[in-house]
Write a protein that holds these residues in place. Structure first.
Motif, PDB file in Angstrom:
ATOM      1  N   TYR A 195      48.937  -4.245 -29.567  1.00  0.00           N
ATOM      2  CA  TYR A 195      49.756  -5.429 -29.746  1.00  0.00           C
ATOM      3  C   TYR A 195      49.467  -6.032 -31.112  1.00  0.00           C
ATOM      4  O   TYR A 195      48.339  -5.936 -31.611  1.00  0.00           O
ATOM      5  CB  TYR A 195      49.468  -6.456 -28.649  1.00  0.00           C
ATOM      6  CG  TYR A 195      50.006  -6.081 -27.296  1.00  0.00           C
ATOM      7  CD1 TYR A 195      51.364  -6.195 -27.008  1.00  0.00           C
ATOM      8  CD2 TYR A 195      49.158  -5.600 -26.304  1.00  0.00           C
ATOM      9  CE1 TYR A 195      51.861  -5.850 -25.768  1.00  0.00           C
ATOM     10  CE2 TYR A 195      49.653  -5.250 -25.052  1.00  0.00           C
ATOM     11  CZ  TYR A 195      50.997  -5.372 -24.800  1.00  0.00           C
ATOM     12  OH  TYR A 195      51.500  -5.019 -23.573  1.00  0.00           O
ATOM     13  N   PRO A 196      50.457  -6.635 -31.772  1.00  0.00           N
ATOM     14  CA  PRO A 196      50.241  -7.218 -33.096  1.00  0.00           C
ATOM     15  C   PRO A 196      49.080  -8.210 -33.098  1.00  0.00           C
ATOM     16  O   PRO A 196      49.010  -9.109 -32.264  1.00  0.00           O
ATOM     17  CB  PRO A 196      51.566  -7.928 -33.399  1.00  0.00           C
ATOM     18  CG  PRO A 196      52.575  -7.191 -32.577  1.00  0.00           C
ATOM     19  CD  PRO A 196      51.860  -6.784 -31.317  1.00  0.00           C
ATOM     20  N   GLY A 197      48.153  -8.008 -34.008  1.00  0.00           N
ATOM     21  CA  GLY A 197      47.035  -8.924 -34.151  1.00  0.00           C
ATOM     22  C   GLY A 197      45.939  -8.751 -33.129  1.00  0.00           C
ATOM     23  O   GLY A 197      44.992  -9.549 -33.087  1.00  0.00           O
ATOM     24  N   HIS A 198      46.034  -7.705 -32.281  1.00  0.00           N
ATOM     25  CA  HIS A 198      45.040  -7.495 -31.247  1.00  0.00           C
ATOM     26  C   HIS A 198      44.424  -6.100 -31.385  1.00  0.00           C
ATOM     27  O   HIS A 198      44.954  -5.224 -32.070  1.00  0.00           O
ATOM     28  CB  HIS A 198      45.653  -7.634 -29.849  1.00  0.00           C
ATOM     29  CG  HIS A 198      46.110  -9.014 -29.527  1.00  0.00           C
ATOM     30  ND1 HIS A 198      47.254  -9.565 -30.064  1.00  0.00           N
ATOM     31  CD2 HIS A 198      45.572  -9.966 -28.729  1.00  0.00           C
ATOM     32  CE1 HIS A 198      47.413 -10.800 -29.599  1.00  0.00           C
ATOM     33  NE2 HIS A 198      46.400 -11.060 -28.789  1.00  0.00           N
ATOM     34  N   VAL A 199      43.327  -5.896 -30.721  1.00  0.00           N
ATOM     35  CA  VAL A 199      42.708  -4.578 -30.712  1.00  0.00           C
ATOM     36  C   VAL A 199      43.608  -3.611 -29.953  1.00  0.00           C
ATOM     37  O   VAL A 199      44.451  -4.011 -29.147  1.00  0.00           O
ATOM     38  CB  VAL A 199      41.314  -4.613 -30.052  1.00  0.00           C
ATOM     39  CG1 VAL A 199      40.374  -5.484 -30.868  1.00  0.00           C
ATOM     40  CG2 VAL A 199      41.395  -5.113 -28.625  1.00  0.00           C
ATOM     41  N   GLU A 200      43.404  -2.341 -30.196  1.00  0.00           N
ATOM     42  CA  GLU A 200      44.262  -1.339 -29.572  1.00  0.00           C
ATOM     43  C   GLU A 200      44.088  -1.331 -28.058  1.00  0.00           C
ATOM     44  O   GLU A 200      43.010  -1.591 -27.523  1.00  0.00           O
ATOM     45  CB  GLU A 200      43.944   0.033 -30.142  1.00  0.00           C
ATOM     46  CG  GLU A 200      42.543   0.531 -29.821  1.00  0.00           C
ATOM     47  CD  GLU A 200      42.197   1.806 -30.554  1.00  0.00           C
ATOM     48  OE1 GLU A 200      42.968   2.205 -31.454  1.00  0.00           O
ATOM     49  OE2 GLU A 200      41.163   2.403 -30.232  1.00  0.00           O
ATOM     50  N   VAL A 201      45.198  -1.045 -27.373  1.00  0.00           N
ATOM     51  CA  VAL A 201      45.170  -0.914 -25.916  1.00  0.00           C
ATOM     52  C   VAL A 201      44.909   0.532 -25.534  1.00  0.00           C
ATOM     53  O   VAL A 201      44.086   0.827 -24.662  1.00  0.00           O
ATOM     54  CB  VAL A 201      46.497  -1.398 -25.307  1.00  0.00           C
ATOM     55  CG1 VAL A 201      46.468  -1.281 -23.781  1.00  0.00           C
ATOM     56  CG2 VAL A 201      46.788  -2.834 -25.721  1.00  0.00           C
ATOM     57  N   PHE A 202      45.625   1.450 -26.199  1.00  0.00           N
ATOM     58  CA  PHE A 202      45.434   2.870 -25.962  1.00  0.00           C
ATOM     59  C   PHE A 202      45.239   3.595 -27.284  1.00  0.00           C
ATOM     60  O   PHE A 202      45.836   3.233 -28.302  1.00  0.00           O
ATOM     61  CB  PHE A 202      46.650   3.481 -25.247  1.00  0.00           C
ATOM     62  CG  PHE A 202      46.940   2.890 -23.900  1.00  0.00           C
ATOM     63  CD1 PHE A 202      45.988   2.931 -22.893  1.00  0.00           C
ATOM     64  CD2 PHE A 202      48.160   2.302 -23.624  1.00  0.00           C
ATOM     65  CE1 PHE A 202      46.245   2.381 -21.656  1.00  0.00           C
ATOM     66  CE2 PHE A 202      48.430   1.751 -22.393  1.00  0.00           C
ATOM     67  CZ  PHE A 202      47.461   1.796 -21.407  1.00  0.00           C
ATOM     68  N   ASN A 203      44.433   4.640 -27.224  1.00  0.00           N
ATOM     69  CA  ASN A 203      44.226   5.494 -28.390  1.00  0.00           C
ATOM     70  C   ASN A 203      44.056   6.927 -27.900  1.00  0.00           C
ATOM     71  O   ASN A 203      42.996   7.313 -27.423  1.00  0.00           O
ATOM     72  CB  ASN A 203      42.992   5.052 -29.184  1.00  0.00           C
ATOM     73  CG  ASN A 203      42.776   5.883 -30.434  1.00  0.00           C
ATOM     74  OD1 ASN A 203      43.637   6.677 -30.815  1.00  0.00           O
ATOM     75  ND2 ASN A 203      41.630   5.726 -31.058  1.00  0.00           N
ATOM     76  N   GLY A 204      45.143   7.686 -27.959  1.00  0.00           N
ATOM     77  CA  GLY A 204      45.079   9.080 -27.525  1.00  0.00           C
ATOM     78  C   GLY A 204      45.159   9.275 -26.027  1.00  0.00           C
ATOM     79  O   GLY A 204      44.611  10.252 -25.490  1.00  0.00           O
ATOM     80  N   LEU A 205      45.861   8.395 -25.328  1.00  0.00           N
ATOM     81  CA  LEU A 205      45.990   8.497 -23.870  1.00  0.00           C
ATOM     82  C   LEU A 205      46.924   9.641 -23.491  1.00  0.00           C
ATOM     83  O   LEU A 205      48.009   9.777 -24.047  1.00  0.00           O
ATOM     84  CB  LEU A 205      46.533   7.184 -23.300  1.00  0.00           C
ATOM     85  CG  LEU A 205      46.755   7.136 -21.794  1.00  0.00           C
ATOM     86  CD1 LEU A 205      45.428   7.100 -21.057  1.00  0.00           C
ATOM     87  CD2 LEU A 205      47.609   5.933 -21.404  1.00  0.00           C
ATOM     88  N   SER A 206      46.508  10.457 -22.530  1.00  0.00           N
ATOM     89  CA  SER A 206      47.343  11.546 -22.020  1.00  0.00           C
ATOM     90  C   SER A 206      47.315  11.537 -20.502  1.00  0.00           C
ATOM     91  O   SER A 206      46.298  11.192 -19.890  1.00  0.00           O
ATOM     92  CB  SER A 206      46.844  12.905 -22.527  1.00  0.00           C
ATOM     93  OG  SER A 206      46.954  12.996 -23.937  1.00  0.00           O
ATOM     94  N   LEU A 207      48.440  11.882 -19.893  1.00  0.00           N
ATOM     95  CA  LEU A 207      48.502  11.993 -18.443  1.00  0.00           C
ATOM     96  C   LEU A 207      49.728  12.785 -18.046  1.00  0.00           C
ATOM     97  O   LEU A 207      50.676  12.937 -18.824  1.00  0.00           O
ATOM     98  CB  LEU A 207      48.559  10.617 -17.777  1.00  0.00           C
ATOM     99  CG  LEU A 207      49.862   9.812 -17.945  1.00  0.00           C
ATOM    100  CD1 LEU A 207      50.377   9.365 -16.590  1.00  0.00           C
ATOM    101  CD2 LEU A 207      49.643   8.608 -18.825  1.00  0.00           C
ATOM    102  N   SER A 208      49.698  13.303 -16.821  1.00  0.00           N
ATOM    103  CA  SER A 208      50.874  13.971 -16.277  1.00  0.00           C
ATOM    104  C   SER A 208      50.958  13.651 -14.788  1.00  0.00           C
ATOM    105  O   SER A 208      49.949  13.663 -14.079  1.00  0.00           O
ATOM    106  CB  SER A 208      50.811  15.484 -16.504  1.00  0.00           C
ATOM    107  OG  SER A 208      49.667  16.051 -15.883  1.00  0.00           O
ATOM    108  N   ILE A 209      52.173  13.349 -14.345  1.00  0.00           N
ATOM    109  CA  ILE A 209      52.461  13.031 -12.952  1.00  0.00           C
ATOM    110  C   ILE A 209      53.585  13.945 -12.498  1.00  0.00           C
ATOM    111  O   ILE A 209      54.663  13.962 -13.103  1.00  0.00           O
ATOM    112  CB  ILE A 209      52.893  11.552 -12.783  1.00  0.00           C
ATOM    113  CG1 ILE A 209      51.817  10.593 -13.327  1.00  0.00           C
ATOM    114  CG2 ILE A 209      53.211  11.255 -11.323  1.00  0.00           C
ATOM    115  CD1 ILE A 209      50.520  10.592 -12.556  1.00  0.00           C
TER     116      ILE A 209
END
Length: 216
Positions: A13-27
């Motif tokens: 989010y702008p001005g915030h720390v990252e929420v995800f970095n390199g997230l992977s998944l499969s459903i």
């Protein structure tokens, strides 16, 4: 076939720390996946990214084998997705309950009569027929939750994403929701701290922590 495939997804989010970095998944198609995570770990953000309501900084999202690369592709695919927000007040916005539930159907060109029949059926299922003429903002939290869920389900989505569906509601409302969802035949993602709820409706469990979604 996978319903959802995410590879190396990053988002901040702008001005915030990252929420995800390199997230992977499969459903896979038909999977009923329960997601547990600490507060603030990104469950709601993940759902918004999967629905195309937020744009990742990098990485890819594919739904039913098709890469989602443009807003228009997401817009078309959202016709097959139902997203229940964590806060029902973020989802309810029309003058009456029946109008709120029918909104997505009417927006897609369904006739008013067909929409009315679908709304009436869901209201009967969730025992909220007596609320149809009420103003949504005047309802209790549990009533709002049932109305917002009815509005999510009325389009008969193939992919259902529920963000903390049992938060703040009593056991009677939870049981009403469970009774319906146990018969849902599509793919489902449910984020919840309620382990009993997840045990009833989910066929798999994931833990979201430290930018990773791991099966548990």
């Amino acid at each position: 076939m996978n319903c959802i495939t995410v590879e190396n997804l990053s988002f901040s989010y702008p001005g915030h720390v990252e929420v995800f970095n390199g997230l992977s998944l499969s459903i896979v198609n038909g999977e009923k996946a329960g997601i547990r995570a600490p507060n603030g770990s990104g469950k709601s953000t993940l759902f918004l990214l999967l629905a195309g309501l937020l744009k990742p900084a990098s990485g890819s999202i594919s739904l039913w084998g098709k890469a989602m690369q443009t807003p228009d592709e997401f817009r078309k695919t959202r016709l097959k997705i139902g997203l229940l927000f964590q806060d029902p007040d973020d989802q309810l916005f029309l003058p009456t309950v029946e109008e709120d539930i029918a909104f997505a159907l009417l927006n897609r060109g369904i006739s008013r009569e067909d929409a009315r029949q679908k709304v009436d059926a869901l209201c009967d299922t969730f025992q909220i027929a007596h609320l149809k003429k009420r103003v949504p903002f005047h309802l209790s939290w549990g009533q709002k939750r049932l109305v917002s869920l009815a509005g999510t389900l009325v389009t008969e989505p193939d992919l259902l994403m529920l963000d903390e569906p049992t938060a703040g509601i009593d056991d009677t409302v939870i049981e009403t929701i469970l009774n319906y969802l146990e018969g849902f035949r599509g793919t489902m993602l449910v984020s919840s701290h309620d382990r009993n709820f997840l045990d009833r409706i989910c066929t798999s469990r994931y833990l979201l922590t430290n930018n990773r979604l791991e099966k548990c």
